[in-house]
Design an enzyme around this catalytic site. Structure first.
Site, short mmCIF file in Angstrom:
data_model
loop_
_atom_site.label_atom_id
_atom_site.label_comp_id
_atom_site.label_asym_id
_atom_site.label_seq_id
_atom_site.Cartn_x
_atom_site.Cartn_y
_atom_site.Cartn_z
N LYS A 154 -11.34 -5.08 -4.07
CA LYS A 154 -12.36 -4.11 -4.48
C LYS A 154 -11.75 -2.89 -5.14
CE LYS A 154 -12.49 -3.16 0.42
NZ LYS A 154 -13.23 -3.50 1.63
N LYS A 208 0.82 -1.21 0.00
CA LYS A 208 0.00 0.00 0.00
C LYS A 208 0.85 1.26 0.00
CE LYS A 208 -4.32 -1.59 2.11
NZ LYS A 208 -5.24 -1.41 3.26
N LYS A 240 -4.76 -11.36 -5.69
CA LYS A 240 -5.95 -11.52 -4.86
C LYS A 240 -7.08 -10.64 -5.40
CE LYS A 240 -6.22 -8.38 -1.12
NZ LYS A 240 -6.26 -7.90 0.23
P1 TYM Z 1 -10.47 -5.97 4.90
O1 TYM Z 1 -11.52 -4.95 5.17
O2 TYM Z 1 -9.44 -5.65 3.86
O3 TYM Z 1 -11.12 -7.35 4.53
C1 TYM Z 1 -12.11 -7.97 5.35
C2 TYM Z 1 -11.90 -9.47 5.35
O4 TYM Z 1 -11.99 -9.98 4.03
C3 TYM Z 1 -10.86 -10.82 3.77
N1 TYM Z 1 -10.54 -10.77 2.33
C4 TYM Z 1 -10.36 -11.83 1.55
N2 TYM Z 1 -10.44 -13.16 1.82
C5 TYM Z 1 -10.22 -14.00 0.80
N3 TYM Z 1 -9.94 -13.61 -0.47
C6 TYM Z 1 -9.85 -12.29 -0.78
N4 TYM Z 1 -9.60 -11.92 -2.03
C7 TYM Z 1 -10.08 -11.35 0.26
N5 TYM Z 1 -10.07 -9.99 0.30
C8 TYM Z 1 -10.35 -9.66 1.58
C9 TYM Z 1 -9.76 -10.23 4.63
O5 TYM Z 1 -8.74 -11.18 4.87
C10 TYM Z 1 -10.52 -9.86 5.89
O6 TYM Z 1 -10.65 -10.98 6.74
N6 TYM Z 1 -7.29 -5.24 8.70
C11 TYM Z 1 -8.52 -5.88 8.31
C12 TYM Z 1 -9.70 -5.48 9.19
C13 TYM Z 1 -9.48 -5.61 10.65
C14 TYM Z 1 -9.51 -6.81 11.42
C15 TYM Z 1 -9.31 -6.41 12.76
C16 TYM Z 1 -9.70 -8.15 11.10
C17 TYM Z 1 -9.26 -4.59 11.52
N7 TYM Z 1 -9.16 -5.06 12.76
C18 TYM Z 1 -9.29 -7.35 13.81
C19 TYM Z 1 -9.66 -9.09 12.15
C20 TYM Z 1 -9.46 -8.68 13.46
C21 TYM Z 1 -8.85 -5.52 6.90
O7 TYM Z 1 -8.43 -4.50 6.40
O8 TYM Z 1 -9.74 -6.35 6.27
#
Ligand code: TYM
Length: 329
Positions: free
Chosen positions: A196, A111, A193
Site C-alpha cells: 500500500k 524499513k 510484493k
Molecule cells: P500487515 O498489516 O503489513 O499486513 C496484514 C496481512 O496482510 C498480508 N500481506 C500480504 N499477503 C500477500 N501478498 C501481499 N502483497 C501482502 N501484503 C500484506 C501480511 O502478510 C499480513 O498477514 N506484523 C503484521 C501484523 C501483526 C500480526 C500479529 C500478524 C501484528 N501482530 C500477530 C499475525 C499475528 C503486519 O504488519 O501485517
C-alpha cells in the site's frame, strides 16, 4: 477447538494483497476455529503516524474487517492498544530475545533503510511485540501472507526458548498460508510484493478502489511479450500473479484458468481479472460505507471484544509473571 490469531496494521488503505494473503483466510477459518483478530495500532506507531489519522483508520479497519465478513458473534475482533497485556508481555519477551535475532529480520532491514539515521527502537523490536500478540492467546495457527513468515518463525523460537528456561507456558504456533495469494505482487513490478505504500498507485489495488479504477489498473498491469496464460513465477511473473489473483477472486484452479483463456489474448484475460476483483469488492465496499456511519456499533464491538481478549490474554500473562519471579499478591 484450535485457536487462530492474526493481525493487521491500521496504516494506509488495505490492498488486495492483504485480502487474498490474509483476511480472506481469516473469514474462512472463523467457521472452524476459535478465531481472534487484532487491529495492531501499537505496531502502526513504529512508523510516524498522524494521531488523528491513526484513530480514524483504526475505526475504518474495524469497519472494513466486519464488511469483509469477520463475524463478531464467531470471532473476537479488537484493537491492540485497548488490551494492555500486549505491551507488558512484549517487554518481558524483549528480555529473552537477542539483538542478533532481530537484526536478521528482513522487514526491519528494508524499513530501516528508508529511515536513514534515526531508526526507532520500536521498529527494531516490532517482531517481539508480534510474538507477544500471538503467544498471549495460546495460538495454534497464524494465517498471514508470506512476508510475515520470518516473524512467525521468530515467535516460535521465542516461545520454545521461554518454555525451556521457565517451564511450559506458551503453545508453539504455526504460520498458515492459503493455497494461492500468500504473495500477491505489484501490478507494475511483479518481482516486488504488492504494497500500500508503493509510490505508483497503479502498482496496487486498494479494497476501496471503485470498479472502473480496478479494471483500469488490471488493464495496465505488466505482463510479458508471450501470449499464453500459463503459470510460471520465474519466467512469467506478471501473468502468474494475475492468475493467482483471479484464482483467489473466483475460486478457479490455475489449470482451469489456463484452459479458459486458451487462444485468447492478454486483453481478455486482464479484463476478466479486473472484473472478477471489482465484483468481489463491490458488496464489501457498500457494507463498509454503511458501517462507517454506525460509530456507536463499532465502539461497542471494540469495547466488548477488548474485554474478551483481555480475559484470555491475562490468563497467559499471569502465568508468565509468576514464572519470571514477579511478586503476585
Ligand atoms: P500487515 O498489516 O503489513 O499486513 C496484514 C496481512 O496482510 C498480508 N500481506 C500480504 N499477503 C500477500 N501478498 C501481499 N502483497 C501482502 N501484503 C500484506 C501480511 O502478510 C499480513 O498477514 N506484523 C503484521 C501484523 C501483526 C500480526 C500479529 C500478524 C501484528 N501482530 C500477530 C499475525 C499475528 C503486519 O504488519 O501485517
Amino acid at each position: 477447538k484450535k485457536i487462530v490469531y492474526s493481525g493487521i496494521q491500521p496504516s494506509g488503505t488495505f490492498t488486495i494483497g492483504n485480502y487474498f494473503g490474509a483476511m480472506k483466510n481469516w473469514v474462512q477459518m472463523q467457521e472452524d476455529y476459535r478465531s481472534i483478530f487484532c487491529v495492531v495500532d501499537l505496531h502502526a506507531i513504529t512508523m510516524p503516524q498522524n494521531p488523528a489519522d491513526l484513530r480514524r483508520r483504526t475505526y475504518e479497519s474495524i469497519a472494513l474487517l466486519l464488511a469483509l465478513g469477520i463475524d463478531p458473534e464467531k470471532s473476537i475482533l479488537y484493537v491492540q492498544s485497548m488490551v494492555p497485556e500486549h505491551s507488558e508481555l512484549a517487554w518481558i519477551l524483549n528480555c529473552s530475545t537477542y539483538m542478533g535475532e532481530l537484526s536478521r529480520m528482513t522487514q526491519f532491514k528494508d524499513k530501516s533503510q528508508k529511515q536513514g539515521e534515526n531508526i526507532r527502537v520500536g521498529l527494531f523490536e516490532y517482531p517481539v511485540l508480534m510474538a507477544a500478540d500471538i503467544l498471549l492467546y495460546q495460538t495454534d495457527l497464524v494465517p498471514v501472507g508470506n512476508d510475515q513468515r520470518q516473524h512467525v518463525e521468530l515467535a516460535r523460537d521465542i516461545a520454545m526458548r521461554f518454555n525451556q528456561n521457565y517451564g511450559n507456558v506458551f503453545k508453539v504456533p504455526e504460520a498458515y498460508f492459503g493455497e494461492s495469494g500468500a504473495r500477491i505482487m505489484s501490478l507494475q513490478e511483479p518481482a516486488r510484493k504488492m504494497s500500500k505504500s508503493d509510490e505508483n498507485i497503479n502498482a496496487f489495488v486498494s479494497l476501496l478502489d471503485d470498479s472502473k479504477t480496478i479494471v483500469k489498473k488490471f488493464k495496465r498491469a505488466v505482463t510479458d511479450s508471450d501470449m499464453a496464460v500459463t503459470h510460471n513465477r520465474e519466467e512469467k511473473p506478471g501473468v502468474s500473479n494475475l492468475m493467482e489473483i483471479y484464482a483467489c477472486a473466483t475460486g478457479k484452479t490455475l489449470d482451469e484458468i489456463t484452459q479458459e483463456f486458451e487462444g485468447k489474448g492478454y486483453g481478455d484475460f486482464k479484463q476478466a481479472v479486473g472484473e472478477s476483483v471489482a465484483d468481489t469488492l463491490l458488496p464489501v465496499q457498500n457494507e463498509y460505507q454503511r458501517l462507517l456511519n454506525e460509530k456507536a456499533y463499532l465502539e461497542q464491538i471494540m469495547h466488548t471484544h477488548a474485554e474478551k481478549a483481555s480475559q484470555i490474554a491475562w490468563r497467559t500473562l499471569a502465568k508468565v509473571r509468576k514464572k519470571v519471579g514477579f511478586v503476585t499478591v
